[in-house]
Design an enzyme around this catalytic site. Structure first.
Site, PDB file in Angstrom:
ATOM      1  N   MET C   1       0.724  -1.047   0.115  1.00 28.23           N
ATOM      2  CA  MET C   1       0.005  -0.021   0.138  1.00 28.23           C
ATOM      3  C   MET C   1       0.906   1.165  -0.076  1.00 28.23           C
ATOM      4  O   MET C   1       0.320   2.300   0.613  1.00 28.23           O
ATOM      5  CB  MET C   1      -1.020  -0.051   1.297  1.00 28.23           C
ATOM      6  CG  MET C   1      -0.184   0.254   2.421  1.00 28.23           C
ATOM      7  SD  MET C   1      -0.442  -0.804   3.727  1.00 28.23           S
ATOM      8  CE  MET C   1       0.127  -2.503   3.020  1.00 28.23           C
ATOM      9  N   PRO C   2       2.085   1.362  -0.521  1.00 23.04           N
ATOM     10  CA  PRO C   2       2.675   2.497  -0.622  1.00 23.04           C
ATOM     11  C   PRO C   2       1.994   3.612  -1.368  1.00 23.04           C
ATOM     12  O   PRO C   2       1.165   3.324  -2.012  1.00 23.04           O
ATOM     13  CB  PRO C   2       3.926   2.133  -1.393  1.00 23.04           C
ATOM     14  CG  PRO C   2       4.221   0.674  -1.500  1.00 23.04           C
ATOM     15  CD  PRO C   2       2.721   0.256  -1.356  1.00 23.04           C
TER      16      PRO C   2
END
Lengths: 67, 67, 67, 67, 67, 67
Positions: C1-2
Site C-alpha cells: 500500500m505505498p
C-alpha cells in the site's frame, strides 16, 4: 482512489480515534464525491509540538501560555 | 531536480532496502525523463500501521484479519 | 500500500513517460519491499519553473543562464 | 493562510532553532506576500539519514564518506 | 490546528462538493479529536488522470478499459 | 539538503515575489541550521480559493464576506 494526508500534533490521539478518523474521511469521500472506499488511502502523521508553528510561534510556546 | 516522497508502513524495511529504493527511483528519473541524479531528492517516510488506512480501516485492523 | 509523490518541473513530460514512471516505481516497490502493486498509488505533480527553487534561485532563472 | 512544510534530516536541530525557523518563515510570508501570520502554519519534519537520498545514495552513505 | 491535504483526480468535482468536503473533514476533526475548526486547514488538490497511477498504470489507462 | 513546500492561494503572486520567497527561505535555512543552499529545494504550490478551507469553509466563501 483519493489520497488523504492528515497532520496533527502528537498529543495523545488513540488508535481508536485514528480508526474513527480513517473511517469518517473515507465515508465522506464516498458520500460527497462517490469515491471507492477500497482504493481510498488515509495517512495520519503526528508531529511534535516543537515542530508545529502557527502565528509565528511553536505549539509548545502556545501551550505554555495556556492556549 | 525532482523530489520524490515515498510513504510506506513501518514494518521493517532495512537500511539496505531503503538504499536500493533511493538508487532505483533516481535511476528511473534519469532513464525516463533525463533528470540529473545530483539534484534528485528522495525522502522515505515510515508510518505506523495504526496511522495508515485503506478501505476505511487501519492497516493494523487488516493485519489482524490476516490481510 | 505505498504512496509515492513525484514532483518535477512542467517541462513537457509526455503521457507515455508518465506511464513508464508509474509502472517503474510500482515495480521497484514490489521487487525491493514486496509491496502489492494493486494498492500502490503514484501521484506525479508538475510544477512551473517559476515555482521551483534550488540554490536560492528559481529554475526559470537557472534556465536563462543555460543551466 | 499559507501552509509551509520543511523537511530536514534529524541531525540535532534544537527547539530554539526550530522556533527561529517558524518565526522566520512566517515573517517572510508577511513581508513578501502580505500573508496573515495568525493563519500561517509551519510544520517541520525530521527524517532519519537512512531515509533521505540525494545523488542516488542515502545521506548516511554520504556522511560516511565525509560529505 | 490540523492540516489536511486531499488529493483527487480532476474529474469534475464542483465548488459545492469541495465546500462540503472542507466542512465535513473539519467537523470530523472537531468531533473525534476536539480540534478547533478556526485553525483547521484543508487543501484539496486535483490531479490529471495521466498523473495518477494505481496498480502500475495510470487512471487514464484504467478509464479507457472501463474501470 | 532541506526540502521546503510552500502552499498559498493562487491570488496573484508574481514571479519576482516567488523568487524572493525562494531566496529568503534558502537563506533562513543556511543562517539558522547551516544548511547548504546548493541542495536546498523550495517548491511553491498555488491553490485555487475553492480548494482551500479554514474554519470549515472555503477561502472563496470567506472572500465574499470580505475576509
Amino acid at each position: 482512489m483519493p489520497y488523504v494526508n492528515i497532520k496533527i500534533t502528537n498529543e495523545g490521539a488513540t488508535a481508536e480515534q485514528k480508526a474513527q478518523l480513517i473511517a469518517g474521511v473515507t465515508n465522506l469521500l464516498k458520500d460527497i464525491l462517490g469515491k471507492n472506499p477500497a482504493t481510498t488511502v488515509v495517512v495520519i502523521e503526528e508531529v511534535p509540538t516543537d515542530n508545529w508553528g502557527i502565528g509565528g510561534e511553536s505549539i509548545t510556546a502556545r501551550r505554555k501560555r495556556g492556549q
